[in-house]
Enzyme design. Structure first.
Site, PDB file in Angstrom:
ATOM      1  N   ARG A  67     -41.210  -1.545   9.859  1.00  0.00           N
ATOM      2  CA  ARG A  67     -39.901  -1.827  10.487  1.00  0.00           C
ATOM      3  C   ARG A  67     -39.979  -1.728  12.018  1.00  0.00           C
ATOM      4  O   ARG A  67     -39.032  -1.326  12.674  1.00  0.00           O
ATOM      5  CB  ARG A  67     -38.823  -0.865   9.979  1.00  0.00           C
ATOM      6  CG  ARG A  67     -38.519  -0.943   8.509  1.00  0.00           C
ATOM      7  CD  ARG A  67     -37.914  -2.286   8.127  1.00  0.00           C
ATOM      8  NE  ARG A  67     -37.353  -2.285   6.785  1.00  0.00           N
ATOM      9  CZ  ARG A  67     -38.023  -2.563   5.678  1.00  0.00           C
ATOM     10  NH1 ARG A  67     -39.311  -2.869   5.744  1.00  0.00           N
ATOM     11  NH2 ARG A  67     -37.424  -2.555   4.509  1.00  0.00           N
ATOM     12  N   SER A 125     -30.752  -1.065   4.122  1.00  0.00           N
ATOM     13  CA  SER A 125     -31.159   0.326   4.333  1.00  0.00           C
ATOM     14  C   SER A 125     -30.685   0.789   5.704  1.00  0.00           C
ATOM     15  O   SER A 125     -31.003   0.157   6.708  1.00  0.00           O
ATOM     16  CB  SER A 125     -32.678   0.457   4.292  1.00  0.00           C
ATOM     17  OG  SER A 125     -33.178   0.017   3.068  1.00  0.00           O
ATOM     18  N   GLU A 176     -32.615   2.739  10.725  1.00  0.00           N
ATOM     19  CA  GLU A 176     -33.302   1.454  10.872  1.00  0.00           C
ATOM     20  C   GLU A 176     -32.358   0.505  11.634  1.00  0.00           C
ATOM     21  O   GLU A 176     -32.778  -0.416  12.316  1.00  0.00           O
ATOM     22  CB  GLU A 176     -33.572   0.922   9.451  1.00  0.00           C
ATOM     23  CG  GLU A 176     -34.175  -0.442   9.396  1.00  0.00           C
ATOM     24  CD  GLU A 176     -34.351  -0.969   7.976  1.00  0.00           C
ATOM     25  OE1 GLU A 176     -34.970  -0.281   7.143  1.00  0.00           O
ATOM     26  OE2 GLU A 176     -33.869  -2.077   7.712  1.00  0.00           O
TER      27      GLU A 176
HETATM   28  N1  EPU Z   1     -34.422   6.570  -5.044  1.00  0.00           N
HETATM   29  C1  EPU Z   1     -33.653   7.656  -5.382  1.00  0.00           C
HETATM   30  N2  EPU Z   1     -32.334   7.453  -5.685  1.00  0.00           N
HETATM   31  C2  EPU Z   1     -31.785   6.218  -5.655  1.00  0.00           C
HETATM   32  C3  EPU Z   1     -32.550   5.116  -5.296  1.00  0.00           C
HETATM   33  C4  EPU Z   1     -33.887   5.307  -4.984  1.00  0.00           C
HETATM   34  O1  EPU Z   1     -34.119   8.779  -5.439  1.00  0.00           O
HETATM   35  O2  EPU Z   1     -30.587   6.122  -5.940  1.00  0.00           O
HETATM   36  C5  EPU Z   1     -35.852   6.791  -4.715  1.00  0.00           C
HETATM   37  C6  EPU Z   1     -36.726   6.615  -5.947  1.00  0.00           C
HETATM   38  O3  EPU Z   1     -37.744   7.567  -5.888  1.00  0.00           O
HETATM   39  C7  EPU Z   1     -37.286   5.226  -5.763  1.00  0.00           C
HETATM   40  C8  EPU Z   1     -37.445   5.194  -4.263  1.00  0.00           C
HETATM   41  O4  EPU Z   1     -36.297   5.863  -3.766  1.00  0.00           O
HETATM   42  O5  EPU Z   1     -38.514   5.074  -6.412  1.00  0.00           O
HETATM   43  C9  EPU Z   1     -37.580   3.821  -3.652  1.00  0.00           C
HETATM   44  O6  EPU Z   1     -36.403   3.085  -3.916  1.00  0.00           O
HETATM   45  P1  EPU Z   1     -36.379   1.501  -3.711  1.00  0.00           P
HETATM   46  O7  EPU Z   1     -37.508   0.850  -4.438  1.00  0.00           O
HETATM   47  O8  EPU Z   1     -34.989   1.023  -3.985  1.00  0.00           O
HETATM   48  O9  EPU Z   1     -36.764   1.259  -2.198  1.00  0.00           O
HETATM   49  P2  EPU Z   1     -36.400   2.032  -0.847  1.00  0.00           P
HETATM   50  O10 EPU Z   1     -37.618   2.731  -0.381  1.00  0.00           O
HETATM   51  O11 EPU Z   1     -35.168   2.833  -0.999  1.00  0.00           O
HETATM   52  C10 EPU Z   1     -37.233   0.049   0.638  1.00  0.00           C
HETATM   53  C11 EPU Z   1     -36.733  -0.781   1.790  1.00  0.00           C
HETATM   54  C12 EPU Z   1     -35.752  -1.836   1.312  1.00  0.00           C
HETATM   55  C13 EPU Z   1     -36.477  -2.732   0.303  1.00  0.00           C
HETATM   56  C14 EPU Z   1     -36.986  -1.857  -0.851  1.00  0.00           C
HETATM   57  C15 EPU Z   1     -37.811  -2.635  -1.846  1.00  0.00           C
HETATM   58  C16 EPU Z   1     -36.811   0.714   3.702  1.00  0.00           C
HETATM   59  C17 EPU Z   1     -36.020   1.501   4.696  1.00  0.00           C
HETATM   60  N3  EPU Z   1     -36.097   0.082   2.769  1.00  0.00           N
HETATM   61  O12 EPU Z   1     -36.127   0.765   0.117  1.00  0.00           O
HETATM   62  O13 EPU Z   1     -35.393  -2.630   2.429  1.00  0.00           O
HETATM   63  O14 EPU Z   1     -35.623  -3.745  -0.192  1.00  0.00           O
HETATM   64  O15 EPU Z   1     -37.835  -0.810  -0.324  1.00  0.00           O
HETATM   65  O16 EPU Z   1     -39.023  -2.984  -1.260  1.00  0.00           O
HETATM   66  O17 EPU Z   1     -38.040   0.667   3.785  1.00  0.00           O
HETATM   67  C18 EPU Z   1     -33.778  -2.867   4.154  1.00  0.00           C
HETATM   68  O18 EPU Z   1     -34.683  -2.592   4.951  1.00  0.00           O
HETATM   69  O19 EPU Z   1     -32.616  -3.140   4.544  1.00  0.00           O
HETATM   70  C19 EPU Z   1     -34.062  -2.862   2.736  1.00  0.00           C
HETATM   71  C20 EPU Z   1     -33.111  -3.052   1.811  1.00  0.00           C
END
Ligand code: EPU
Length: 337
Positions: A164, A238, A333
């Site tokens: 990012r 995010s 972000e």
């Molecule tokens: N999780 C929780 N509770 C929740 C949701 C998620 O504990 O309610 C934890 C779980 O451990 C899960 C982990 O968070 O395995 C990862 O969740 P998720 O796959 O939804 O991804 P994220 O890390 O929360 C990142 C990006 C997103 C992108 C997704 C999928 C960042 C800041 N965000 O989110 O990007 O779509 O991965 O690749 O890196 C954005 O930047 O606007 C965005 C949506």
């Protein structure tokens, strides 16, 4: 050039925050952009460049010229044995570009389906999702120097992409306006289905043969299941970045919180901010017109008439509670304006 005065920016930011621009202009070409920058220089004001408004939080009226970039065009500029090189105008909607790529059989960005925003903003923060980042398909970009009004071409190395991150958020912040981006897309797609729920979603949909469209459809389905549609509930994806902490810190935390997820990388262990925020009890909490999304606590939302400052205050409280409970600093972000 049609410079408008006192325009509401509510429709121009996906958070749907109702702040105004003192002056506002849309530009459809590099020449129009130059004209707008010259006008601002003459007025001695520092203009604000706006793409899709999907990564900003407006906390005040913008007492300046807001320049909305609407430079269009998706053009195949070169074809090699393995790759297509496609130049895309900064104002093109990102998802429209993904759909055009899929229709033409250009591989590489199908995992980045349904990300809000424009092509010009995509390299700024090296957008990424489901195991793919823009840097994986980026070839070069053309940007206008805001002072000299000359175009400079940047290759991938010069953009200094990180998680990012890019040079345009640091040393070159507010120095250039991105006008077009050239992507290097694959003739024979390399599918990335190992991340998150992609594989399961494809299986559940009965997909027998992997195609760009099948992957895009799966990503769209996953995103729609947990991320709020900005057209219905204001948000900017995010709100925070996922923090990376030292391995030692992670080990200590795991002895206390056995279920803490962690993904080792070259700098330490990346911990999902969503998990940290959920553990602090914020998931699904609503405070009047704003809140924390119930299906993905990394996303802060505006239910309608929320104010940017209220969201900012909520973000600070979330940061403080995560720091108190886990000793981890989480950073936004989203850009505060
Ligand atoms: N999780 C929780 N509770 C929740 C949701 C998620 O504990 O309610 C934890 C779980 O451990 C899960 C982990 O968070 O395995 C990862 O969740 P998720 O796959 O939804 O991804 P994220 O890390 O929360 C990142 C990006 C997103 C992108 C997704 C999928 C960042 C800041 N965000 O989110 O990007 O779509 O991965 O690749 O890196 C954005 O930047 O606007 C965005 C949506």
């Amino acid at each position: 050039m049609n410079i408008q005065e006192n325009i509401s920016l509510k429709a121009y930011n996906t958070f749907g925050i109702a702040k105004n621009a003192r002056f506002f202009v849309s530009v459809k070409s590099v020449n129009e952009l130059k004209e707008a920058l010259e006008w601002a220089k003459h007025q001695k004001i520092n203009p604000l460049i706006l793409g899709g408004g999907s990564n900003i939080l407006l906390t005040q009226n913008q007492e300046t010229l807001v320049i909305k970039i609407e430079i269009q065009g998706i053009n195949l500029v070169l074809e090699e044995e393995e790759f297509y090189f496609v130049e895309v105008g900064a104002g093109v909607n990102w998802h429209q570009f993904v759909l055009t790529s899929i229709a033409n059989g250009w591989g590489g960005i199908e995992n980045l389906s349904l990300i809000p925003g424009t092509v010009g903003a995509s390299p700024m923060q090296n957008i990424g999702a489901y195991g793919v980042e823009i840097k994986d398909v980026f070839y070069s970009l053309k940007a206008l120097n805001r002072e000299s009004l000359k175009i400079r071409e940047f290759n991938a190395e010069e953009c200094r992409f990180g998680y990012r991150e890019s040079v345009f958020k640091h040393e070159l912040k507010d120095k250039y306006v991105i006008c077009s981006v050239i992507f290097r897309l694959c003739k024979v797609p390399k599918f990335h289905i190992e991340y998150g729920a992609i594989k399961e979603t494809l299986e559940a949909s009965g997909v027998k043969e992997l195609t760009l469209k099948a992957i895009s459809d799966a990503v769209i389905q996953i995103r729609q299941s947990k991320l709020p549609d900005p057209k219905k509930i204001g948000n900017s994806g995010s709100f925070f970045k996922n923090p990376t902490i030292p391995e030692e810190h992670f080990k200590n935390l795991r002895s206390e919180h056995a279920s803490i997820p962690g993904f080792p990388n070259t700098e330490g262990v990346k911990v999902p901010a969503a998990w940290l925020i959920e553990q602090c009890g914020w998931k699904g909490k609503r405070f009047g017109e704003i809140g924390v999304h119930a299906d993905q606590p990394l996303v802060l939302v505006n239910y309608g008439d929320g104010d940017g400052n209220e969201i900012k205050e909520l973000a600070v409280k979330i940061q403080q509670s995560v720091f108190e409970k886990f000793g981890i600093d989480i950073h936004p972000e989203v850009n505060f304006l």
